[in-house]
Design an enzyme around this catalytic site. Sequence first.
Site, PDB file in Angstrom:
ATOM      1  N   TYR A  42       3.099  -4.165   3.727  1.00  0.00           N
ATOM      2  CA  TYR A  42       2.012  -4.794   2.963  1.00  0.00           C
ATOM      3  C   TYR A  42       2.024  -4.343   1.502  1.00  0.00           C
ATOM      4  CZ  TYR A  42      -2.881  -5.775   1.635  1.00  0.00           C
ATOM      5  OH  TYR A  42      -4.026  -6.211   0.999  1.00  0.00           O
ATOM      6  N   SER A  68      -3.549  -5.920  -4.776  1.00  0.00           N
ATOM      7  CA  SER A  68      -4.308  -4.827  -4.138  1.00  0.00           C
ATOM      8  C   SER A  68      -4.022  -3.535  -4.884  1.00  0.00           C
ATOM      9  CB  SER A  68      -3.852  -4.672  -2.685  1.00  0.00           C
ATOM     10  OG  SER A  68      -4.351  -3.471  -2.127  1.00  0.00           O
TER      11      SER A  68
END
Length: 302
Positions: A207, A194
Amino acid sequence: MSNSHGKPAAVNQTQTDAYPVPPFEGQKQPFPGLASKMLPRPDHGETSYKGSGRLAGRKALITGGDSGIGRAVAIAYAREGADVAINYLPAEEPDAREVIDLIKAEGRKAVAIPGDITEENFCLKLVKQAHQELGGLDILVNNAGRQQFRESIKDLTTEDFDATFKTNVYAMFWITKAALDYLPRGASIINTTSVQAYIPSEILLDYAQTKAAIVAFTKSLAKQLGPDGIRVNAVAPGPYWTALQVSGGQPQEKIKEFGASAPLGRPGQPAEIASLYVTFASQESSYTSGQVWCSDGGTGTL
Ligand code: NAD
Ligand code: MG
């Protein structure tokens, strides 16, 4: 030809202006969420993706293949000629059924393997079953992910931290290690990281760390497996319109404006990122390994 603003006319079939722009309706689903309940429904390429045989005869396992980016990759791989196994959580069966039907509609083998990848034993079983039912395995897409925002480190529990690392980091390690018993020379491993690995949000403390770990895992493993002729790469999405975001991934005010800050002015649709996974998997990219390919609507940061 010019349009009304005196600019040249748009390229035929461009999706740039065809996709939904914010503001969106506020919406919240319990984790893991269903793509079929999102407003608007994401485009995973169901009616638009056209294959050209780039993965003919290949056999792929995709985690999180029921919805979002994983579903778009499953559709694209089947249309490029690959047989596809998907993993997902049992609660996602309705989304998964749609994907299985789409893969079968291409005349490809479709294997559905529900189960929780935070359990090591299930990960080993998953890989074995995928290999057995596909009759081989030469593409692994580690794409499943958990993202649950927390405003403060004080709200982030050990259970949260553990679940995020188990899903995003441990499962990738267990599944990849098990797959190495089967992956031949020429195989390709693709991990979903990401932009959070590089530009972490304050509300995604756990995360973002897992996504940074995925980058390091990808680059390290690429060096290790190069001599075996196995390539390892990663895709780094920016804001994509998926169930992950509306099932605890973002607060409501961010859902309403999701993608607004991207230079293209909107979130990406899963169909718009599948081609990166096709290219990494294809033998046309046979000298590309250890790379991270970003698709974030134009910031140019990565
Ligand atoms: P998604 O919710 O559609 O897909 C994520 C999938 O992960 C789920 O469908 C689910 O099947 C799977 N999953 C989660 N926990 C699991 C578990 N314990 N066991 C088995 N499967 C489990 O959302 P998405 O956005 O398509 O997510 C795909 C990947 O893309 C994730 O790794 C996510 O972190 C990454 N990503 C998404 C965005 C975005 O904006 N949507 C941005 C960057 C990275
Ligand atoms: Mg899902």
